[in-house]
Design a protein around this motif. Structure first.
Motif, PDB file in Angstrom:
ATOM      1  N   LEU A  81       8.250  -7.316  -3.477  1.00 40.59           N
ATOM      2  CA  LEU A  81       7.323  -6.240  -3.138  1.00 40.59           C
ATOM      3  C   LEU A  81       5.889  -6.651  -3.433  1.00 40.59           C
ATOM      4  CD1 LEU A  81       6.993  -3.331  -2.173  1.00 40.59           C
ATOM      5  CD2 LEU A  81       7.365  -2.576  -4.533  1.00 40.59           C
ATOM      6  N   SER A  82       5.695  -7.322  -4.556  1.00 39.81           N
ATOM      7  CA  SER A  82       4.356  -7.787  -4.917  1.00 39.81           C
ATOM      8  C   SER A  82       3.810  -8.758  -3.880  1.00 39.81           C
ATOM      9  CB  SER A  82       4.407  -8.448  -6.299  1.00 39.81           C
ATOM     10  OG  SER A  82       3.126  -8.850  -6.707  1.00 39.81           O
ATOM     11  N   ALA A  83       4.666  -9.667  -3.396  1.00 39.75           N
ATOM     12  CA  ALA A  83       4.228 -10.635  -2.389  1.00 39.75           C
ATOM     13  C   ALA A  83       3.853  -9.943  -1.078  1.00 39.75           C
ATOM     14  CB  ALA A  83       5.339 -11.652  -2.137  1.00 39.75           C
ATOM     15  N   VAL A  84       4.607  -8.905  -0.724  1.00 38.72           N
ATOM     16  CA  VAL A  84       4.330  -8.176   0.525  1.00 38.72           C
ATOM     17  C   VAL A  84       2.965  -7.524   0.474  1.00 38.72           C
ATOM     18  CG1 VAL A  84       4.985  -6.127   1.847  1.00 38.72           C
ATOM     19  CG2 VAL A  84       6.724  -7.809   1.212  1.00 38.72           C
ATOM     20  N   ILE A  85       2.663  -6.835  -0.616  1.00 42.34           N
ATOM     21  CA  ILE A  85       1.399  -6.096  -0.654  1.00 42.34           C
ATOM     22  C   ILE A  85       0.212  -7.025  -0.902  1.00 42.34           C
ATOM     23  CG2 ILE A  85       2.547  -3.969  -1.355  1.00 42.34           C
ATOM     24  CD1 ILE A  85       1.364  -4.391  -4.164  1.00 42.34           C
ATOM     25  N   ALA A  86       0.476  -8.203  -1.474  1.00 42.51           N
ATOM     26  CA  ALA A  86      -0.621  -9.161  -1.655  1.00 42.51           C
ATOM     27  C   ALA A  86      -1.158  -9.631  -0.314  1.00 42.51           C
ATOM     28  CB  ALA A  86      -0.151 -10.353  -2.481  1.00 42.51           C
ATOM     29  N   ALA A  87      -0.299  -9.600   0.716  1.00 38.73           N
ATOM     30  CA  ALA A  87      -0.689 -10.100   2.041  1.00 38.73           C
ATOM     31  C   ALA A  87      -0.998  -8.958   3.002  1.00 38.73           C
ATOM     32  CB  ALA A  87       0.430 -10.970   2.604  1.00 38.73           C
ATOM     33  N   TYR A  88      -1.482  -7.829   2.469  1.00 41.86           N
ATOM     34  CA  TYR A  88      -1.655  -6.666   3.332  1.00 41.86           C
ATOM     35  C   TYR A  88      -2.701  -6.879   4.424  1.00 41.86           C
ATOM     36  CZ  TYR A  88      -6.015  -5.271   0.956  1.00 41.86           C
ATOM     37  OH  TYR A  88      -7.296  -5.223   0.462  1.00 41.86           O
ATOM     38  N   GLU A  89      -3.693  -7.739   4.181  1.00 37.86           N
ATOM     39  CA  GLU A  89      -4.710  -7.974   5.211  1.00 37.86           C
ATOM     40  C   GLU A  89      -4.258  -8.990   6.258  1.00 37.86           C
ATOM     41  OE1 GLU A  89      -9.043  -7.138   3.424  1.00 37.86           O
ATOM     42  OE2 GLU A  89      -8.004  -8.805   2.444  1.00 37.86           O
ATOM     43  N   GLU A  90      -3.384  -9.905   5.852  1.00 36.80           N
ATOM     44  CA  GLU A  90      -2.855 -10.914   6.771  1.00 36.80           C
ATOM     45  C   GLU A  90      -1.342 -11.009   6.559  1.00 36.80           C
ATOM     46  OE1 GLU A  90      -4.909 -14.559   6.233  1.00 36.80           O
ATOM     47  OE2 GLU A  90      -6.872 -13.748   6.792  1.00 36.80           O
ATOM     48  N   PRO A  91      -0.600 -10.024   7.046  1.00 41.31           N
ATOM     49  CA  PRO A  91       0.843  -9.989   6.791  1.00 41.31           C
ATOM     50  C   PRO A  91       1.583 -11.104   7.514  1.00 41.31           C
ATOM     51  CG  PRO A  91       0.234  -8.307   8.377  1.00 41.31           C
ATOM     52  CD  PRO A  91      -1.050  -8.889   7.865  1.00 41.31           C
ATOM     53  N   ASP A  92       2.773 -11.396   7.020  1.00 38.82           N
ATOM     54  CA  ASP A  92       3.626 -12.380   7.683  1.00 38.82           C
ATOM     55  C   ASP A  92       4.014 -11.885   9.073  1.00 38.82           C
ATOM     56  OD1 ASP A  92       3.572 -13.956   5.428  1.00 38.82           O
ATOM     57  OD2 ASP A  92       5.430 -13.129   4.602  1.00 38.82           O
ATOM     58  N   ASP A  93       4.248 -12.824   9.962  1.00 37.84           N
ATOM     59  CA  ASP A  93       4.740 -12.456  11.290  1.00 37.84           C
ATOM     60  C   ASP A  93       6.151 -11.884  11.181  1.00 37.84           C
ATOM     61  OD1 ASP A  93       2.432 -13.336  12.517  1.00 37.84           O
ATOM     62  OD2 ASP A  93       3.209 -15.370  12.822  1.00 37.84           O
ATOM     63  N   LEU A 132       5.755  -1.986   8.052  1.00 40.47           N
ATOM     64  CA  LEU A 132       4.756  -0.947   8.276  1.00 40.47           C
ATOM     65  C   LEU A 132       3.336  -1.495   8.175  1.00 40.47           C
ATOM     66  CD1 LEU A 132       6.468   2.035   6.444  1.00 40.47           C
ATOM     67  CD2 LEU A 132       5.801   1.979   8.859  1.00 40.47           C
ATOM     68  N   ILE A 133       3.125  -2.489   7.329  1.00 46.92           N
ATOM     69  CA  ILE A 133       1.807  -3.125   7.275  1.00 46.92           C
ATOM     70  C   ILE A 133       1.524  -3.833   8.603  1.00 46.92           C
ATOM     71  CG2 ILE A 133       0.477  -4.982   6.202  1.00 46.92           C
ATOM     72  CD1 ILE A 133       1.764  -4.216   3.527  1.00 46.92           C
ATOM     73  N   ARG A 134       2.531  -4.526   9.134  1.00 49.98           N
ATOM     74  CA  ARG A 134       2.347  -5.155  10.448  1.00 49.98           C
ATOM     75  C   ARG A 134       2.086  -4.082  11.512  1.00 49.98           C
ATOM     76  NH1 ARG A 134       6.701  -8.295   8.595  1.00 49.98           N
ATOM     77  NH2 ARG A 134       8.216  -7.164   9.871  1.00 49.98           N
ATOM     78  N   ALA A 135       2.833  -2.986  11.440  1.00 52.36           N
ATOM     79  CA  ALA A 135       2.657  -1.908  12.416  1.00 52.36           C
ATOM     80  C   ALA A 135       1.250  -1.329  12.341  1.00 52.36           C
ATOM     81  CB  ALA A 135       3.693  -0.814  12.177  1.00 52.36           C
ATOM     82  N   PHE A 136       0.725  -1.218  11.140  1.00 53.01           N
ATOM     83  CA  PHE A 136      -0.634  -0.706  10.967  1.00 53.01           C
ATOM     84  C   PHE A 136      -1.650  -1.590  11.692  1.00 53.01           C
ATOM     85  CE2 PHE A 136      -4.568  -1.422   8.590  1.00 53.01           C
ATOM     86  CZ  PHE A 136      -5.154  -0.159   8.655  1.00 53.01           C
ATOM     87  N   HIS A 137      -1.516  -2.894  11.525  1.00 45.52           N
ATOM     88  CA  HIS A 137      -2.474  -3.815  12.147  1.00 45.52           C
ATOM     89  C   HIS A 137      -2.339  -3.845  13.671  1.00 45.52           C
ATOM     90  CE1 HIS A 137      -4.336  -5.545   8.574  1.00 45.52           C
ATOM     91  NE2 HIS A 137      -3.136  -5.600   8.014  1.00 45.52           N
ATOM     92  N   PRO A 145      -3.061   6.934  13.055  1.00 46.57           N
ATOM     93  CA  PRO A 145      -2.951   7.940  11.985  1.00 46.57           C
ATOM     94  C   PRO A 145      -1.518   8.135  11.492  1.00 46.57           C
ATOM     95  CG  PRO A 145      -4.459   8.704  13.668  1.00 46.57           C
ATOM     96  CD  PRO A 145      -3.821   7.463  14.211  1.00 46.57           C
ATOM     97  N   GLU A 146      -0.553   8.253  12.421  1.00 45.12           N
ATOM     98  CA  GLU A 146       0.822   8.439  11.962  1.00 45.12           C
ATOM     99  C   GLU A 146       1.340   7.191  11.271  1.00 45.12           C
ATOM    100  OE1 GLU A 146       5.292   9.830  13.329  1.00 45.12           O
ATOM    101  OE2 GLU A 146       3.715   9.660  14.849  1.00 45.12           O
ATOM    102  N   THR A 147       0.988   6.023  11.793  1.00 43.23           N
ATOM    103  CA  THR A 147       1.434   4.781  11.160  1.00 43.23           C
ATOM    104  C   THR A 147       0.928   4.696   9.728  1.00 43.23           C
ATOM    105  OG1 THR A 147       1.401   3.690  13.315  1.00 43.23           O
ATOM    106  CG2 THR A 147       1.496   2.279  11.381  1.00 43.23           C
ATOM    107  N   VAL A 148      -0.312   5.094   9.522  1.00 44.35           N
ATOM    108  CA  VAL A 148      -0.871   5.107   8.160  1.00 44.35           C
ATOM    109  C   VAL A 148      -0.088   6.067   7.268  1.00 44.35           C
ATOM    110  CG1 VAL A 148      -2.886   5.739   6.781  1.00 44.35           C
ATOM    111  CG2 VAL A 148      -3.175   4.405   8.866  1.00 44.35           C
ATOM    112  N   GLY A 149       0.232   7.239   7.792  1.00 43.52           N
ATOM    113  CA  GLY A 149       0.997   8.205   7.006  1.00 43.52           C
ATOM    114  C   GLY A 149       2.353   7.657   6.604  1.00 43.52           C
TER     115      GLY A 149
END
Length: 390
Positions: A81-93, A132-137, A145-149
């Protein structure tokens, strides 16, 4: 399949006084599947075991017959989980499903959080948060807005597990990510929800006065409309402000915010609004929490509530178990150790994972064992179950 899984399921079902059909319905599995599991004719995956355990009100380890603690399984998921959120600006494909499918999974994560199913959260949320981070980007403007929620809802579920199991740095990072994401939704209700969750960071740091100021600022910014969700958003912030004011030792502020929460709760039905349970029953539970937070001469208020009222079964399990944990502390402080032990046992039946790893439960169980050294085996068994004194 773990040895004797079926026998353990059948045994716990009989203890719970449930028929096979009742357990199957409660766990969401076919009764024929349950019959085969109980007689050892088929195995059961993690999801089925967790569903059966939740329906029976026991930790999954009870059915699996091992001594793996829920906290160890939750903590094992924390690095992912920590690794996932560390890459929130450039998420894995990776893949991104349709919004409807993401909504279903996010709603399920919310239900796990409310039911205190932290092992499920820890096992499933790293992948969901990543998606969801990928979906946001990738979201088009009309879906953002819904994706953020949905992202905030998933992060909040992940935070619940991190916070409950002592990963306070990870919890704070999850809250920061919620605060980063929420403005993209341009939704005052979501902002209020994030402010509610953010209070955890102040509780964790014992920065209660600062937390009270932050919640007051959030109340001032909260939506002022009169539909149920808007009323509940304001009321929930007052509810949480009352507790943190109690921890700060401010009787006047605690009474004010509790009064506001009670007033607003009378205007809405008890429900889960934007992921937060709110209404007259939830506020009454927080009335107990405020009394315990203030301590000393205020503890009797918690006992008064407990003597005349009990949380209804349709409230979220985490909230109901929390009520009995708080009541147990008030009873222990008031010289009622037997009553305190009974309250802890009720909390255990309602939400085993929440109760077993709650620091107050461990502290109070250890105290009860010291006070009643000659007492029976049940108290010692309970203290060992929650690892009191560790």
């Amino acid at each position: 399949m773990p040895k004797d899984l079926g026998k353990r399921v059948a045994y716990q079902r009989r203890i719970a006084r449930m028929t096979q059909q009742e357990l199957a319905d409660a766990a969401g599995v076919h009764v024929g599947t349950l019959r085969k599991i109980e007689r050892g004719a088929r195995g059961a995956g993690d999801n089925v075991v967790e569903s059966l355990a939740a329906a029976l009100g026991v930790d999954p380890s009870v059915l699996l017959g091992n001594r793996d603690r829920a906290d160890a399984r939750v903590r094992a998921a924390m690095p992912s989980l920590s690794a996932v959120i560390a890459a929130y600006e450039e998420p894995d494909d990776g893949p991104v499903r349709q919004l409807e499918q993401l909504r279903t999974d996010a709603d399920e994560a919310v239900s796990w959080r409310l039911a205190a199913q932290y092992v499920r959260i820890a096992r499933q949320l790293p992948a969901l948060v990543s998606e969801l981070i990928r979906a946001f980007h990738l979201a088009p403007p009309e879906e953002r807005p819904e994706t953020v929620g949905l992202l905030v809802a998933a992060l909040r579920a992940a935070d619940a597990a991190a916070y409950k199991y002592g990963a306070r740095d990870l919890s704070a990072r999850l809250v920061d990510l919620m605060r980063w994401a929420a403005p993209y939704a341009n939704d005052p209700l979501l902002d209020a929800t994030v402010a509610y969750v953010r209070a955890e960071t102040f509780f964790a740091a014992s920065a209660h006065a600062a937390g009270l100021r932050a919640l007051q600022a959030a109340i001032d910014k909260a939506p002022t409309g009169q539909d149920d969700a808007e009323i509940a958003a304001r009321g929930a912030l007052h509810m949480r402000a009352a507790v943190i004011a109690g921890r700060a030792g401010s009787v006047e502020a605690a009474d004010y915010h509790l009064g506001q929460a009670l007033r607003l709760a009378d205007a809405v039905p008890e429900d889960v609004y934007s992921g937060t349970a709110y209404g007259p029953d939830s506020v009454r539970i927080h009335e107990v929490s405020v009394a315990v937070s203030l301590g000393r001469d205020h503890v009797h208020r918690a006992l008064d509530v407990a003597n005349e009222w009990a949380p209804p079964h349709d409230l979220p399990a985490e909230r109901r178990s929390g009520f009995y944990i708080e009541v147990a502390r008030a009873q222990l402080w008031s010289g009622l150790p037997r009553d305190a032990f009974e309250s802890l046992k009720v909390a255990r039946r309602i939400a085993p994972q929440h109760t077993r790893d709650h620091p107050w439960v461990r502290e109070d169980a250890a105290t009860l064992r010291r006070l009643r050294r000659a007492d029976a085996e049940s108290l010692s068994n309970f203290a060992e179950w929650c690892h009191a004194g560790e």
